[in-house]
Design a protein around this motif. Structure first.
Motif, mmCIF file in Angstrom:
data_model
loop_
_atom_site.group_PDB
_atom_site.id
_atom_site.type_symbol
_atom_site.label_atom_id
_atom_site.label_comp_id
_atom_site.label_asym_id
_atom_site.label_seq_id
_atom_site.Cartn_x
_atom_site.Cartn_y
_atom_site.Cartn_z
ATOM 1 N N ILE A 45 7.345 16.819 -0.954
ATOM 2 C CA ILE A 45 7.646 17.588 0.521
ATOM 3 C C ILE A 45 9.125 17.180 0.029
ATOM 4 O O ILE A 45 9.587 17.524 1.172
ATOM 5 N N VAL A 84 14.872 12.620 5.116
ATOM 6 C CA VAL A 84 14.831 12.524 6.709
ATOM 7 C C VAL A 84 15.066 12.309 7.610
ATOM 8 O O VAL A 84 14.915 12.293 8.776
ATOM 9 N N ILE A 119 11.699 15.089 -0.472
ATOM 10 C CA ILE A 119 12.806 13.938 -0.772
ATOM 11 C C ILE A 119 12.729 13.417 -1.819
ATOM 12 O O ILE A 119 13.986 13.007 -1.671
ATOM 13 N N ASP A 145 1.151 -1.133 0.509
ATOM 14 C CA ASP A 145 0.008 0.082 -0.108
ATOM 15 C C ASP A 145 0.532 1.255 -0.192
ATOM 16 O O ASP A 145 2.338 0.846 0.613
ATOM 17 N N LEU A 146 0.507 2.485 -0.554
ATOM 18 C CA LEU A 146 1.262 3.918 0.008
ATOM 19 C C LEU A 146 1.484 3.957 1.201
ATOM 20 O O LEU A 146 2.671 4.095 1.473
ATOM 21 N N ILE A 147 0.920 3.905 2.341
ATOM 22 C CA ILE A 147 0.621 3.847 3.329
ATOM 23 C C ILE A 147 2.185 3.026 4.145
ATOM 24 O O ILE A 147 3.023 4.123 4.186
ATOM 25 N N LEU A 201 5.659 4.913 2.317
ATOM 26 C CA LEU A 201 6.009 6.545 3.047
ATOM 27 C C LEU A 201 6.106 6.002 4.175
ATOM 28 O O LEU A 201 7.444 6.655 4.935
ATOM 29 N N ARG A 202 6.042 4.831 5.066
ATOM 30 C CA ARG A 202 6.466 4.487 6.745
ATOM 31 C C ARG A 202 7.791 3.997 6.492
ATOM 32 O O ARG A 202 8.714 4.617 7.319
ATOM 33 N N ILE A 248 4.128 12.157 -4.425
ATOM 34 C CA ILE A 248 4.142 12.627 -2.723
ATOM 35 C C ILE A 248 6.287 12.832 -1.973
ATOM 36 O O ILE A 248 5.797 14.144 -1.502
ATOM 37 N N LEU A 249 6.031 12.452 -2.737
ATOM 38 C CA LEU A 249 7.978 12.179 -2.461
ATOM 39 C C LEU A 249 8.686 14.109 -2.708
ATOM 40 O O LEU A 249 9.102 14.501 -1.802
ATOM 41 N N PHE A 280 10.255 5.237 4.617
ATOM 42 C CA PHE A 280 10.525 6.626 4.152
ATOM 43 C C PHE A 280 11.038 7.238 5.745
ATOM 44 O O PHE A 280 12.044 7.956 5.933
ATOM 45 N N GLU A 281 9.339 6.838 6.380
ATOM 46 C CA GLU A 281 9.286 7.999 7.687
ATOM 47 C C GLU A 281 10.374 7.439 8.863
ATOM 48 O O GLU A 281 11.105 8.025 9.598
#
Lengths: 116, 222
Positions: free
Chosen positions: A69, A108, A71, A21-23, A26-27, A65-66, A29-30
């Protein structure tokens, strides 16, 4: 076959690339990943018909998204290959590692380490 | 349902530049169905905001909550105990939810996280189209269940204008002529004679022309 590929890759196994999933991207990368590479079956060969096509769209969403923001959307990439293509996996792993190494560390993660 | 579209992240970042304790508040109803403001979108936006802030060297706290609805007080009450922890809320609900949240929590700024677009239907995943403008006086019974208020660019009530060509509207060749749809529909229902009936003047005071509207139902009031 004893193929070599860079050891700094962490493999996360999923039942189908459509599970990514997209999240999840992202997680990663977070939490400090420098790049995320989604490997799916060849387009048209998905056992679940459209899993790899969904994964491709999610990778594109993550890229947007990246970029938004600051990244760098080029840190996420999707490759398609069949499960029997060991040499190609090693080739993609090497290629992606080179791309990410050239881009440098995840900003990040750098900011997080600086703050710590 | 109410259809909303995502706002660019850059715009949301700009709203929040002076805030450091932020609640991203999703809504489990219409905006979840149109994939703009449900639990998943809340998680994605919160993650992106966290990463952006960290990259910029800012220490911020971003929490995620998704309510069943933001247009009912009983659901908004669920955040009453925690709202004081935040100096801003980004609401991913429609404009109704954003405003109602702001009305309930007057000392906390509430920013919109989506662009609320229209009342529409899901044609297919990723494609939503307008079907209703909430004009307050439904005439679907006489138009073969196709709405000329929301689907005709000129809101015509008695047949198409001269801009209808091959069933398409002159504003855009991709837009169906609502009156062509109505005529086709009446034909298939074998009720084409109803097309001859003149539609009387519409009372536009029940639409936005009469200012903000309300529905009062004394029979259900407590």
């Amino acid at each position: 076959m004893r193929l070599q590929y860079p050891p700094n890759i962490r493999i996360v196994r999923v039942p189908c690339s459509g599970k990514v999933d997209l999240i999840h991207i992202l997680r990663a990368f977070e939490k400090g990943a420098d790049g995320v590479c989604v490997l799916g079956c060849l387009e048209g060969d998905c056992h679940f018909n459209s899993g790899n096509l969904m994964a491709r769209r999610r990778v594109e969403q993550a890229r947007d998204i990246l970029n938004s923001i600051g990244i760098g959307g080029e840190r996420v990439k999707m490759y398609n290959l069949s499960s029997s293509e060991g040499p190609r996996f090693a080739q993609y792993a090497t290629e992606f590692t080179k791309i990410i190494t050239d881009l440098g560390p995840n900003p990040v993660k750098l900011a997080k380490n600086k703050a710590a | 349902m109410i259809v909303a579209d995502k706002k660019p992240i850059e715009e949301i970042i700009e709203y929040l530049k002076d805030h450091s304790n932020i609640l991203v508040l999703g809504c489990n109803e219409c905006v979840t169905v149109c994939e703009a403001g449900g639990k998943k979108e809340v998680a994605v936006l919160a993650s992106a905001l966290r990463m952006h802030a960290r990259k910029e060297g800012r220490e911020i706290k971003i929490d995620e909550i998704t309510l069943e609805r933001q247009c009912d007080r009983e659901y908004l009450d669920e955040i009453r105990d925690v709202i004081d922890q935040y100096d801003a809320v980004v609401s991913l609900a429609c404009g109704v939810g954003v405003q109602f949240t702001a009305e309930q929590y007057r000392s906390t700024p509430v920013y919109p996280g989506v662009n609320t677009c229209f009342m529409g239907a899901t044609e297919e995943r990723g494609l939503w189209t307008e079907r209703c403008q909430g004009c307050g006086q439904c005439i679907l019974a006489t138009t073969g269940s196709i709405c000329p208020v929301s689907r005709c660019a000129k809101r015509l009530f008695n047949g198409p204008c001269g801009g209808s060509t091959d069933g398409r509207c002159e504003i855009n060749a991709e837009v169906d002529c609502a009156w062509q749809l109505i005529i086709d529909r009446l034909k298939s229902l074998d009720r084409l004679d109803e097309y001859e009936t003149l539609c009387p003047l519409k009372d536009w005071s029940k639409d936005r022309a009469g200012g903000p509207r309300k529905v009062v139902r004394e029979d259900v009031q407590q």
